[in-house]
Design a protein around this motif. Structure first.
Motif, PDB file in Angstrom:
ATOM      1  N   GLU A   1       0.809  -1.338  -0.047  1.00 21.19           N
ATOM      2  CA  GLU A   1       0.061   0.122  -0.041  1.00 21.19           C
ATOM      3  C   GLU A   1       1.017   1.386  -0.031  1.00 21.19           C
ATOM      4  O   GLU A   1       0.389   2.049  -0.442  1.00 21.19           O
ATOM      5  CB  GLU A   1      -0.804   0.003   1.041  1.00 21.19           C
ATOM      6  CG  GLU A   1      -1.858  -1.122   1.163  1.00 21.19           C
ATOM      7  CD  GLU A   1      -2.786  -1.297   2.382  1.00 21.19           C
ATOM      8  OE1 GLU A   1      -2.967  -0.098   3.203  1.00 21.19           O
ATOM      9  OE2 GLU A   1      -3.384  -2.110   2.712  1.00 21.19           O
ATOM     10  N   ILE A   2       2.003   1.240   0.698  1.00 23.80           N
ATOM     11  CA  ILE A   2       2.969   2.470   0.740  1.00 23.80           C
ATOM     12  C   ILE A   2       3.804   2.563  -0.525  1.00 23.80           C
ATOM     13  O   ILE A   2       3.767   3.480  -1.294  1.00 23.80           O
ATOM     14  CB  ILE A   2       3.677   2.515   2.138  1.00 23.80           C
ATOM     15  CG1 ILE A   2       2.734   2.437   3.312  1.00 23.80           C
ATOM     16  CG2 ILE A   2       4.355   3.767   2.137  1.00 23.80           C
ATOM     17  CD1 ILE A   2       1.578   3.705   3.199  1.00 23.80           C
ATOM     18  N   VAL A   3       4.618   1.427  -0.369  1.00 22.68           N
ATOM     19  CA  VAL A   3       5.760   1.512  -1.613  1.00 22.68           C
ATOM     20  C   VAL A   3       5.072   1.354  -2.940  1.00 22.68           C
ATOM     21  O   VAL A   3       5.242   1.967  -3.723  1.00 22.68           O
ATOM     22  CB  VAL A   3       6.898   0.645  -1.152  1.00 22.68           C
ATOM     23  CG1 VAL A   3       8.001   0.759  -2.111  1.00 22.68           C
ATOM     24  CG2 VAL A   3       7.483   0.997   0.117  1.00 22.68           C
ATOM     25  N   GLY A   4       4.251   0.343  -2.896  1.00 18.00           N
ATOM     26  CA  GLY A   4       3.770  -0.015  -4.245  1.00 18.00           C
ATOM     27  C   GLY A   4       2.967   0.699  -4.715  1.00 18.00           C
ATOM     28  O   GLY A   4       2.884   1.120  -5.951  1.00 18.00           O
ATOM     29  N   ASN A   5       2.018   1.556  -4.178  1.00 21.07           N
ATOM     30  CA  ASN A   5       1.060   2.482  -4.584  1.00 21.07           C
ATOM     31  C   ASN A   5       1.721   3.593  -5.047  1.00 21.07           C
ATOM     32  O   ASN A   5       1.472   4.245  -6.002  1.00 21.07           O
ATOM     33  CB  ASN A   5       0.091   2.479  -3.614  1.00 21.07           C
ATOM     34  CG  ASN A   5      -0.958   1.383  -3.538  1.00 21.07           C
ATOM     35  OD1 ASN A   5      -1.319   0.814  -4.485  1.00 21.07           O
ATOM     36  ND2 ASN A   5      -1.726   1.376  -2.267  1.00 21.07           N
ATOM     37  N   SER A   6       2.788   4.106  -4.160  1.00 16.60           N
ATOM     38  CA  SER A   6       3.448   5.139  -4.580  1.00 16.60           C
ATOM     39  C   SER A   6       4.204   4.966  -5.863  1.00 16.60           C
ATOM     40  O   SER A   6       4.243   5.902  -6.891  1.00 16.60           O
ATOM     41  CB  SER A   6       4.536   5.566  -3.582  1.00 16.60           C
ATOM     42  OG  SER A   6       3.930   5.883  -2.108  1.00 16.60           O
ATOM     43  N   PHE A   7       5.113   3.862  -6.092  1.00 15.41           N
ATOM     44  CA  PHE A   7       5.599   3.796  -7.336  1.00 15.41           C
ATOM     45  C   PHE A   7       4.505   3.330  -8.499  1.00 15.41           C
ATOM     46  O   PHE A   7       4.948   3.823  -9.829  1.00 15.41           O
ATOM     47  CB  PHE A   7       6.321   2.324  -7.301  1.00 15.41           C
ATOM     48  CG  PHE A   7       7.734   2.534  -6.991  1.00 15.41           C
ATOM     49  CD1 PHE A   7       8.622   3.061  -8.234  1.00 15.41           C
ATOM     50  CD2 PHE A   7       8.418   2.521  -5.738  1.00 15.41           C
ATOM     51  CE1 PHE A   7       9.925   3.113  -7.950  1.00 15.41           C
ATOM     52  CE2 PHE A   7       9.755   2.636  -5.616  1.00 15.41           C
ATOM     53  CZ  PHE A   7      10.609   3.086  -6.544  1.00 15.41           C
TER      54      PHE A   7
ATOM     55  N   PHE B   1       8.186  -8.936  -4.127  1.00 18.06           N
ATOM     56  CA  PHE B   1       7.406  -9.428  -5.285  1.00 18.06           C
ATOM     57  C   PHE B   1       6.027  -8.655  -5.214  1.00 18.06           C
ATOM     58  O   PHE B   1       5.397  -8.337  -6.067  1.00 18.06           O
ATOM     59  CB  PHE B   1       7.219 -10.793  -4.982  1.00 18.06           C
ATOM     60  CG  PHE B   1       5.997 -11.317  -6.010  1.00 18.06           C
ATOM     61  CD1 PHE B   1       6.389 -11.671  -7.314  1.00 18.06           C
ATOM     62  CD2 PHE B   1       4.881 -11.541  -5.670  1.00 18.06           C
ATOM     63  CE1 PHE B   1       5.494 -12.137  -8.156  1.00 18.06           C
ATOM     64  CE2 PHE B   1       3.715 -11.995  -6.299  1.00 18.06           C
ATOM     65  CZ  PHE B   1       3.990 -12.151  -7.523  1.00 18.06           C
ATOM     66  N   LEU B   2       5.819  -8.168  -4.026  1.00 17.55           N
ATOM     67  CA  LEU B   2       4.306  -7.343  -3.646  1.00 17.55           C
ATOM     68  C   LEU B   2       4.492  -6.088  -4.256  1.00 17.55           C
ATOM     69  O   LEU B   2       3.515  -5.452  -4.942  1.00 17.55           O
ATOM     70  CB  LEU B   2       3.870  -7.542  -2.274  1.00 17.55           C
ATOM     71  CG  LEU B   2       3.692  -8.731  -1.495  1.00 17.55           C
ATOM     72  CD1 LEU B   2       3.488  -8.792  -0.009  1.00 17.55           C
ATOM     73  CD2 LEU B   2       2.450  -9.579  -2.252  1.00 17.55           C
ATOM     74  N   ILE B   3       5.589  -5.467  -4.113  1.00 19.66           N
ATOM     75  CA  ILE B   3       6.004  -4.204  -4.479  1.00 19.66           C
ATOM     76  C   ILE B   3       6.083  -4.153  -6.078  1.00 19.66           C
ATOM     77  O   ILE B   3       5.408  -3.295  -6.867  1.00 19.66           O
ATOM     78  CB  ILE B   3       7.367  -3.689  -4.078  1.00 19.66           C
ATOM     79  CG1 ILE B   3       7.147  -3.548  -2.473  1.00 19.66           C
ATOM     80  CG2 ILE B   3       7.489  -2.123  -4.476  1.00 19.66           C
ATOM     81  CD1 ILE B   3       8.456  -3.151  -2.109  1.00 19.66           C
ATOM     82  N   VAL B   4       6.643  -5.076  -6.648  1.00 25.42           N
ATOM     83  CA  VAL B   4       6.709  -5.108  -8.071  1.00 25.42           C
ATOM     84  C   VAL B   4       5.264  -5.538  -8.829  1.00 25.42           C
ATOM     85  O   VAL B   4       4.836  -5.050  -9.735  1.00 25.42           O
ATOM     86  CB  VAL B   4       7.679  -6.233  -8.731  1.00 25.42           C
ATOM     87  CG1 VAL B   4       7.558  -6.371 -10.156  1.00 25.42           C
ATOM     88  CG2 VAL B   4       9.059  -5.946  -8.096  1.00 25.42           C
ATOM     89  N   ASP B   5       4.758  -6.636  -8.098  1.00 26.14           N
ATOM     90  CA  ASP B   5       3.246  -6.876  -8.633  1.00 26.14           C
ATOM     91  C   ASP B   5       2.231  -5.347  -8.610  1.00 26.14           C
ATOM     92  O   ASP B   5       1.409  -5.439  -9.405  1.00 26.14           O
ATOM     93  CB  ASP B   5       2.645  -7.869  -7.567  1.00 26.14           C
ATOM     94  CG  ASP B   5       1.470  -8.324  -8.000  1.00 26.14           C
ATOM     95  OD1 ASP B   5       1.270  -9.141  -9.394  1.00 26.14           O
ATOM     96  OD2 ASP B   5       0.318  -8.071  -7.589  1.00 26.14           O
ATOM     97  N   THR B   6       2.628  -4.673  -7.531  1.00 27.13           N
ATOM     98  CA  THR B   6       1.525  -3.565  -7.363  1.00 27.13           C
ATOM     99  C   THR B   6       1.871  -2.819  -8.347  1.00 27.13           C
ATOM    100  O   THR B   6       0.994  -1.877  -8.754  1.00 27.13           O
ATOM    101  CB  THR B   6       1.711  -3.065  -5.866  1.00 27.13           C
ATOM    102  OG1 THR B   6       1.424  -3.818  -4.873  1.00 27.13           O
ATOM    103  CG2 THR B   6       0.733  -1.883  -5.645  1.00 27.13           C
ATOM    104  N   ILE B   7       3.052  -2.438  -8.713  1.00 29.03           N
ATOM    105  CA  ILE B   7       3.625  -1.554  -9.599  1.00 29.03           C
ATOM    106  C   ILE B   7       3.055  -1.689 -10.914  1.00 29.03           C
ATOM    107  O   ILE B   7       2.480  -0.917 -11.814  1.00 29.03           O
ATOM    108  CB  ILE B   7       5.085  -1.177  -9.667  1.00 29.03           C
ATOM    109  CG1 ILE B   7       5.483  -0.953  -8.262  1.00 29.03           C
ATOM    110  CG2 ILE B   7       5.539  -0.205 -10.593  1.00 29.03           C
ATOM    111  CD1 ILE B   7       7.185  -0.744  -8.117  1.00 29.03           C
ATOM    112  N   PHE B   8       3.268  -2.887 -11.425  1.00 26.80           N
ATOM    113  CA  PHE B   8       2.777  -3.487 -12.735  1.00 26.80           C
ATOM    114  C   PHE B   8       1.811  -4.186 -13.028  1.00 26.80           C
ATOM    115  O   PHE B   8       1.590  -4.776 -14.202  1.00 26.80           O
ATOM    116  CB  PHE B   8       4.013  -4.249 -13.314  1.00 26.80           C
ATOM    117  CG  PHE B   8       5.539  -3.441 -13.624  1.00 26.80           C
ATOM    118  CD1 PHE B   8       5.745  -2.729 -14.324  1.00 26.80           C
ATOM    119  CD2 PHE B   8       6.340  -3.461 -12.228  1.00 26.80           C
ATOM    120  CE1 PHE B   8       6.900  -1.987 -14.587  1.00 26.80           C
ATOM    121  CE2 PHE B   8       7.618  -2.894 -12.280  1.00 26.80           C
ATOM    122  CZ  PHE B   8       7.803  -2.199 -13.481  1.00 26.80           C
TER     123      PHE B   8
END
Length: 880
Positions: free
Chosen positions: A358-364, A404-411
Motif C-alpha cells: 500500500e505504501i511503497v507499491g502504490n507510490s511507485f 514481489f508484492l511491490i513489483v506486482d503492485t507497480i505493474f
C-alpha cells in the motif's frame, strides 16, 4: 443378535427420554451435549447389563441437570471445553466399568438381582459427589460470598490472570469452577462498571503495566459475556466496553508517539499489547497512515525530469540513472524499515506486507502512471522500452522481503497493456516495412515504364510538330504576297548555307545518358545505349526490365530487419518471465504471437507477394522469342528467387530453434506457433512449385517453338531417293533444343539446392518426352526420315543421360525404339508388326495401342496396314 437389538432399543428409549426432558429440565444450549454424552456412555458400557447402563445414565443425567446452568455460563465465557469434559468423564467411566467387570467375575455365583444392586452401587460411587469439606465451605447463595482475593498482592494478581486456567472441565465440578471464577472476577467487574474514572478501579490501580491491564480487561469482557447479573442488565457490560475502547485508544496514542519518535521500546510494548488485546489491524492501519505521507516526501517523483530530447533525431531518451537511484533508495528504505518492524512488532509480516503493497507499491504505481501519461499514446516504442527497462531494474527488489508484492503492485495494471502494445507495435512496424518494400517495387516499375514511354512521347510529339511545320511551310505563299525572283533565290541560298553549318549542339550527344536516369528505374546499359522510340519497343523494354527484376522481388535484408525487430520484442518480453506461473503463461503466449506475426509478415506479406509478382512477370515471357544469342534468364532469376526464399526459411528454422523451441512442442499441431510455421513452409513450397511450373512451361513452349520453326513439315519425308547410304546428322531443331537446354541446365547449377534441381531436371525430361512424342505423331516418315529421326533421338538421349536422372532413361530408350518402326522397309511389314508387339523394347513408356498409333505415321501405312494388323491382331488365322 438379540443382545445387539436390545442395546439398540435401549439407546432409542434413552434418546426419547432425553428429548422429552430437554426443554423443561435442561438448558437448550447443553441439551445436545447431554444427549451425545449419554450415547457415548452407552457405547462404552455396551458389554455391561442393560439395566446397569440405564442406572448409570440416569444417575449421570441427574448430575448434569444440577450443573447445567454453570456449564452454560462457563461456555459463554469461553472457559469450558466440551470435548475435554467428555473425555474426562469417559475416562472415569471406563475405569469404573473395568473395576466392576473384575468384581463381577469373582462373584459369578450370586443372583442376578444382587449383581444389579452392586452394579448400581458401583456406578453411584464412580460418579462421585463433591467432597464434604468443599461443599461445607460454599454457601447456597454464591452472590453473598465475600471477596477473598487480595488484588493488591502478587498472589492475588496471579489468581486473577490465571483464573480460567484453573477450570477443571469436569461436569461434576462445574458449579465449583463457576463459583471460583465469580469470586475472582465479579468484584472487579462491578468495581470497573461503576467507576467514574480510570484511576480508582482495581483493574487499573492494582495492575499497573499495560500488558496486565489488557489481560484483565479481556477477562472481564469474557466474564461479562455470561450475563452474571442477568440478561436484562447490559449497562454494566457497555461500561466495560467503553473502558476497553478508552484503553485501546490510549495504547494507540502511545504507539503513534513511538512511531513518530522511532522509539523501539515504546512501539514494541504497545504493539504487543494491542496485538493481544484487540484486532492487529488496528495498529497496522495506524502504522500505514503514519508512513504514507512520509514516503511521499521521501521520494521526489518528477516524470518530466526523466526524459531528455536527442538533438539529432529529436526523439525522447530515458535517463536510466534516475530510475536506478530511485530503486536503490527504495531498497535502503525497506531494509531500514524492516529492521525496525522486525525488532518492534510481534508479527512483523502483518505490518511489512501492507507497507510494501500500500505504501511503497502504490507510490511507485502512481509514479509509473504519471510517466506513462507523459509518454502518451503516440510514442509506443518509448513506452515499451520504459516498461521493460523499469521492470528489469525493479527485479532487484526481489532480493528483499515482500519485494514481489511491490513489483506486482507497480505493474499489475501495466502488464496487460504491455502485452497488447508489444504485439500491436511489432505488427504495425513489420507491416510498414513490408508495405514500404512493396511500394518501392511498384514505384520502380512505374518509374521504369514512364521512363521508356516518356522517350516515346517526346519523339512522337517532336515528329508531330515537325510534320505540322512542314505542312505550314508547304502552304502557297502567293495567297499573301508576290515575292520577287531575287528574294526567292536569296532564301534558297540562305537555307543551303544553314544546312551546311555545323550543329552548335553536337556536344550534347557526348553526354552520359545514365546521368539523366532516376535512381529507381530498372534500366541496363544496353537499354540506355538505344532507348526505344516506338510504343512497341517501349513495351518490350518495360517487359525486359520486369524480367530482369524478378530476383529482386523480395530481400534478405528486409527479412533480417523484421527478424531483428522480433528479437527485440522477444528480448523485452523475456524480462517479465520467472515471476509467477500465470504471468509466465501470458508472456509465453505473447512470444508465440510475435513469432506468428513474424511468419505472417514474411510469408503472407512479403514472400507471397514477391512470388506472385515474379510469376506474373514470368507469364509475360514470350516463349517464341529467339534465345539463340541469350538465354531465358528470367527462369534462372526465378530459381535464384527460390534460393533466397529457401534461405529465409532456414533463417526461420534457426530462429525457431534459438528462440521458440523452449516454449513450443514441435509436434503439437494445436500450438499456433507450430501451425503457422507449417503454413509458412507450405506457402514457400507451393509458390516455388508454381513458379517452377511456369518456368518449365516457358522452356518447353520454346522447345515446341523450335521444333515447329526449324523443321519443315516434310522434313522426315523427303522426296529424293537414295539417301540411305549417306551420313545423317541431327536436325537443326534438335541441335538448337539440346544446346538451349544444356545452357539452361548449366545456369541452374548453383542457383538452387540439389533437391529442387533434381525435381526440375525430371520435370524438364518428362515434358520434353511428351513434346517429342506429340511432335512425332504429327509428322510423316519415310525410311530415310526414320534415320533422321533416330539421329535426333540419339542426340536427345545423350542430353537426358547428362542430367543423371535414371528414371528418365527408359522413356527416351523407348523413343529410340519408336524410330526403328520407321527405318524398316515396307517390304518387311511383318517385322514391323513383330516389333510393335515386343513389349520389352518399349518398357512401360508405351503400350501396344500407342505403338500402333506411331506406325500410322509411316508414309506407306496404307500399303502395309493389312500385314501389320495381321501380326498385331492375329488376322492370319482364317475360319474354314
Amino acid at each position: 443378535m438379540k443382545g445387539s437389538e436390545a442395546r439398540e432399543n435401549a439407546s432409542r428409549r434413552i434418546r426419547k427420554k432425553l428429548l422429552s426432558r430437554q426443554n423443561h429440565q435442561t438448558g437448550a444450549l447443553y441439551g445436545k451435549l447431554t444427549i451425545n454424552i449419554y450415547l457415548r456412555i452407552f457405547s462404552l458400557v455396551g458389554t455391561v447389563d442393560l439395566c446397569n447402563c440405564h442406572l448409570v445414565c440416569k444417575k449421570f443425567y441427574e448430575l448434569c441437570r444440577s450443573n447445567t446452568i454453570y456449564i452454560k455460563k462457563l461456555l459463554l465465557m469461553g472457559a469450558w471445553d466440551t470435548a475435554l469434559s467428555k473425555s474426562l468423564y469417559l475416562e472415569s467411566r471406563s475405569e469404573a466399568i473395568s473395576s466392576e467387570g473384575a468384581s463381577s467375575n469373582r462373584e459369578k455365583t450370586k443372583s442376578s438381582q444382587s449383581e444389579t444392586i452392586s452394579s448400581y452401587g458401583a456406578t453411584e460411587r464412580s460418579i462421585g459427589t463433591l467432597p464434604h469439606s468443599l461443599l461445607g465451605t460454599l454457601p447456597e447463595n454464591e452472590t453473598a460470598l465475600p471477596s477473598a482475593v487480595q488484588y493488591y498482592t502478587r498472589q492475588g494478581r496471579e489468581d486473577v490472570i490465571h483464573v480460567f486456567d484453573k477450570v477443571s472441565h469436569r461436569i461434576e465440578l462445574a458449579r465449583i469452577d463457576y463459583i471460583r471464577v465469580w469470586r475472582t472476577l465479579a468484584p472487579m467487574y462491578r468495581n470497573l462498571a461503576y467507576a467514574s474514572n480510570t484511576l480508582d478501579p482495581i483493574a487499573f490501580s492494582s495492575f499497573e503495566t499495560p500488558e496486565e491491564q489488557a489481560v484483565v480487561l479481556k477477562l472481564l469482557l469474557r466474564f461479562g459475556n455470561s450475563k452474571p447479573y442477568g440478561w436484562f442488565d447490559s449497562s454494566m457490560q457497555n461500561a466495560i466496553l467503553d473502558m476497553a475502547v478508552l484503553f485501546e485508544q490510549a495504547c494507540l496514542d502511545e504507539l503513534a508517539l513511538g512511531i513518530d519518535s522511532r522509539n523501539l521500546e515504546l512501539v514494541s510494548q504497545f504493539s504487543h499489547v494491542l496485538h493481544d488485546f484487540s484486532d492487529p489491524n488496528v495498529y497496522v492501519q495506524l502504522y500505514i497512515s503514519k508512513h504514507r505521507d512520509y514516503l511521499q516526501s521521501y521520494f521526489q517523483f518528477d516524470p518530466y525530469s526523466l526524459f531528455t530530447v536527442n538533438a539529432d533525431n529529436e526523439r525522447s531518451q530515458i535517463q536510466w540513472g534516475i530510475l536506478e537511484n530511485v530503486i536503490n533508495d527504495t531498497i535502503r528504505l525497506l531494509t531500514s524499515e524492516y529492521a525496525f518492524t522486525s525488532a518492534s512488532f510481534p508479527v512483523p509480516e502483518l505490518v511489512e506486507i501492507p507497507y510494501a503493497r500500500e505504501i511503497v507499491g502504490n507510490s511507485f504505481k502512481n509514479y509509473v502512471t504519471s510517466i506513462v501519461e507523459h509518454i502518451g499514446d503516440e510514442e509506443v516504442d518509448l513506452y515499451l522500452i520504459f516498461i521493460s527497462g523499469l521492470y528489469r531494474l525493479s527485479k532487484r527488489l526481489f532480493d528483499i522481503p515482500n519485494g514481489f508484492l511491490i513489483v506486482d503492485t507497480i505493474f499489475q495494471s501495466q502488464i496487460d497493456i504491455y502485452i497488447s502494445q508489444e504485439l500491436h507495435n511489432f505488427k504495425i512496424v513489420a507491416q510498414s516495412v513490408v508495405d514500404q518494400w512493396d511500394l518501392s517495387i511498384r514505384e520502380k516499375e512505374g518509374a521504369t515504364e514512364s521512363f521508356f514511354f516518356r522517350n516515346v512521347g517526346q519523339n512522337t510529339a517532336k515528329n508531330n510538330f515537325l510534320e505540322t511545320f512542314k505542312n505550314v511551310m508547304l502552304l502557297p505563299v502567293s495567297l499573301f504576297s508576290f515575292p520577287s525572283e531575287n528574294n526567292e533565290q536569296a532564301n534558297i541560298q540562305r537555307a543551303v548555307q544553314i544546312s551546311n553549318e555545323p550543329d552548335a549542339y553536337d556536344g550534347l550527344d557526348n553526354l552520359d545518358p545514365s546521368r539523366f536516369v532516376p535512381s529507381n528505374v530498372y534500366v541496363s546499359q544496353d537499354q540506355l545505349s538505344q532507348l526505344p522510340t516506338t510504343e512497341l519497343a517501349a513495351q518490350a523494354a518495360v517487359l525486359d526490365s520486369k524480367l530482369e527484376g524478378i530476383s529482386n522481388m523480395f530481400s534478405l535484408e528486409l527479412a533480417l530487419k523484421i527478424v531483428h525487430l522480433c528479437k527485440i520484442s522477444l528480448a523485452r518480453s523475456k524480462i517479465f518471465l520467472g515471476i509467477s506461473s500465470s504471468q509466465d503463461e501470458d508472456i509465453q503466449a505473447l512470444q508465440k504471437d510475435l513469432f506468428v506475426q513474424l511468419l505472417r509478415q514474411l510469408g503472407q506479406g512479403h514472400l507471397r507477394h514477391g512470388f506472385d509478382r515474379a510469376i506474373e512477370h514470368l507469364s509475360l515471357l514470350d516463349p517464341k522469342k529467339d534465345f539463340t544469342n541469350n538465354t531465358a534468364e528470367p527462369i534462372v532469376k526465378f530459381l535464384e528467387l527460390i534460393n533466397v526464399g529457401d534461405m529465409i526459411q532456414q533463417m526461420m528454422d534457426t530462429f525457431y530453434n534459438e528462440e521458440m523451441s523452449s516454449i513450443c512442442v514441435r509436434d503439437d499441431m494445436f500450438d499456433p506457433a507450430i501451425a503457422e510455421k507449417k503454413k509458412f513452409e507450405q506457402l514457400l513450397d507451393e509458390r516455388a512449385a508454381l513458379g517452377l511450373h511456369k518456368g518449365i512451361d516457358v522452356i518447353i513452349e520454346h522447345v515446341d517453338f523450335l521444333l515447329e520453326s526449324k523443321t519443315p513439315i516434310n522434313y522426315f519425308s523427303p522426296q529424293s531417293i537414295g539417301l540411305t547410304n549417306t551420313m545423317v546428322e541431327p536436325s537443326a531443331a534438335a541441335k538448337s533444343i539440346t544446346q538451349f537446354l544444356r545452357t539452361h541446365m548449366k545456369l541452374l547449377v548453383g542457383s538452387t539446392d540439389h533437391e529442387i534441381l533434381d525435381l526440375f531436371y525430371k520435370e524438364i525430361g518428362m515434358r520434353l518426352f511428351n513434346s517429342l512424342t506429340r511432335y512425332i505423331k504429327q509428322r510423316k516418315f519415310t525410311v530415310e526420315g526414320g534415320l533422321m529421326l533416330l539421329s535426333d533421338l540419339n542426340l536427345y538421349n545423350e542430353f537426358v543421360v547428362s542430367l543423371k536422372q535414371r528414371a528418365l532413361l527408359p522413356y527416351f530408350k523407348a523413343l529410340k525404339e519408336i524410330a526403328h518402326l520407321f527405318i524398316i522397309d515396307g517390304k518387311n511389314a511383318e517385322e514391323i508388326g513383330k516389333l510393335a508387339t515386343d513389349n520389352s523394347r518399349f518398357s512401360t513408356a508405351f503400350h501396344t495401342e500407342e505403338v500402333y498409333e506411331f506406325i500410322h505415321c509411316r508414309i506407306d501405312w496404307l500399303s502395309i496396314k493389312y500385314q501389320v494388323d495381321k501380326v498385331i491382331h492375329g488376322l492370319a488365322c482364317c475360319i474354314m
